[in-house]
Design a protein around this motif. Structure first.
Motif, PDB file in Angstrom:
ATOM      1  N   ALA A  22       0.727  -1.129   0.100  1.00 55.65           N
ATOM      2  CA  ALA A  22      -0.094  -0.166  -0.027  1.00 55.65           C
ATOM      3  C   ALA A  22       0.845   1.077   0.202  1.00 55.65           C
ATOM      4  N   ILE A  23       0.763   2.015  -1.020  1.00 55.91           N
ATOM      5  CA  ILE A  23       1.459   3.352  -1.100  1.00 55.91           C
ATOM      6  C   ILE A  23       0.746   4.459  -0.350  1.00 55.91           C
ATOM      7  N   GLU A  24       1.267   4.836   0.610  1.00 51.64           N
ATOM      8  CA  GLU A  24       0.648   5.761   1.636  1.00 51.64           C
ATOM      9  C   GLU A  24       0.624   7.310   1.445  1.00 51.64           C
ATOM     10  N   GLN A  25       1.728   7.695   0.564  1.00 53.24           N
ATOM     11  CA  GLN A  25       2.104   9.165   0.221  1.00 53.24           C
ATOM     12  C   GLN A  25       2.077   9.277  -1.298  1.00 53.24           C
ATOM     13  N   VAL A  69      14.194   0.976   4.257  1.00 48.62           N
ATOM     14  CA  VAL A  69      13.294  -0.128   4.218  1.00 48.62           C
ATOM     15  C   VAL A  69      13.575  -0.958   5.578  1.00 48.62           C
ATOM     16  N   GLY A  70      12.449  -1.193   6.411  1.00 47.08           N
ATOM     17  CA  GLY A  70      12.821  -1.821   7.692  1.00 47.08           C
ATOM     18  C   GLY A  70      11.726  -2.877   7.653  1.00 47.08           C
ATOM     19  N   TRP A  77       7.982  -1.557   6.224  1.00 50.70           N
ATOM     20  CA  TRP A  77       7.804  -0.159   5.877  1.00 50.70           C
ATOM     21  C   TRP A  77       8.966   0.258   4.991  1.00 50.70           C
ATOM     22  N   ILE A  78       8.472   1.503   4.364  1.00 56.64           N
ATOM     23  CA  ILE A  78       9.266   2.132   3.341  1.00 56.64           C
ATOM     24  C   ILE A  78       9.170   3.522   3.660  1.00 56.64           C
ATOM     25  N   LYS A  79      10.347   4.404   3.881  1.00 59.01           N
ATOM     26  CA  LYS A  79      10.517   5.644   4.157  1.00 59.01           C
ATOM     27  C   LYS A  79      11.312   6.268   3.269  1.00 59.01           C
ATOM     28  N   ARG A  80      11.260   7.540   2.785  1.00 56.24           N
ATOM     29  CA  ARG A  80      12.226   8.392   2.119  1.00 56.24           C
ATOM     30  C   ARG A  80      13.367   8.816   3.183  1.00 56.24           C
ATOM     31  N   VAL A  95       3.847   0.670   2.870  1.00 55.32           N
ATOM     32  CA  VAL A  95       3.899  -0.611   3.718  1.00 55.32           C
ATOM     33  C   VAL A  95       3.583  -1.899   2.931  1.00 55.32           C
ATOM     34  N   VAL A  96       4.579  -2.652   3.244  1.00 51.26           N
ATOM     35  CA  VAL A  96       4.046  -4.306   3.062  1.00 51.26           C
ATOM     36  C   VAL A  96       3.605  -5.099   4.082  1.00 51.26           C
TER      37      VAL A  96
END
Length: 140
Positions: A22-25, A69-70, A77-80, A95-96
């Protein structure tokens, strides 16, 4: 699974998980959008997992150094990275998670209405603050 793992009584066994991304931003640019779509296709191709966190390494490699990525207990989760993120750095980009136990939404999808819902059987429902209690029989 190795032979030793098959017969090890302490081997960890996880329930089946169905991964989704899911792409949240909203993506910052076309390149980020393409990268997230590649990650989504990868997750869809590997959706059936025993442990969802096994996808973290390949996703980390796919996303590159511009992203963090953590893993959490049962999600990725994926963050910039802070340099690329601007003022929104603490927010999760994507988020996966497991489709069987979660319901994350993409940034463009409408939100599900929240809050208490009235029971169709008003005589059995609990009172909701600010809503009058009626004793009429509901129609179906």
């Amino acid at each position: 699974m190795s032979q030793a793992e098959k017969f090890d009584p302490t081997a960890r066994i996880y329930a089946a998980q169905e991964a989704y991304l899911a792409i949240e931003q909203q993506p910052q640019d076309k390149a980020e959008k393409q990268l997230l779509e590649q990650a989504r296709r990868y997750v869809q191709a590997h959706s059936h997992q025993n442990d969802l966190r096994d996808l973290a390494g390949p996703i980390r490699k796919l996303m590159g150094n511009a992203y963090q990525v953590g893993c959490g207990g049962s999600h990725i989760w994926i963050k910039r990275t802070p340099a690329d993120a601007g003022p929104r750095s603490p927010e999760r980009l994507a988020v996966v998670a497991d489709r069987l136990t979660t319901a994350y939404r993409d940034w463009f999808e409408p939100r599900v209405p929240g809050g208490p819902r009235r029971s169709i059987r008003t005589e059995q429902g609990l009172p909701i603050a600010g809503v009058a209690i009626t004793t009429s029989t509901p129609t179906r």
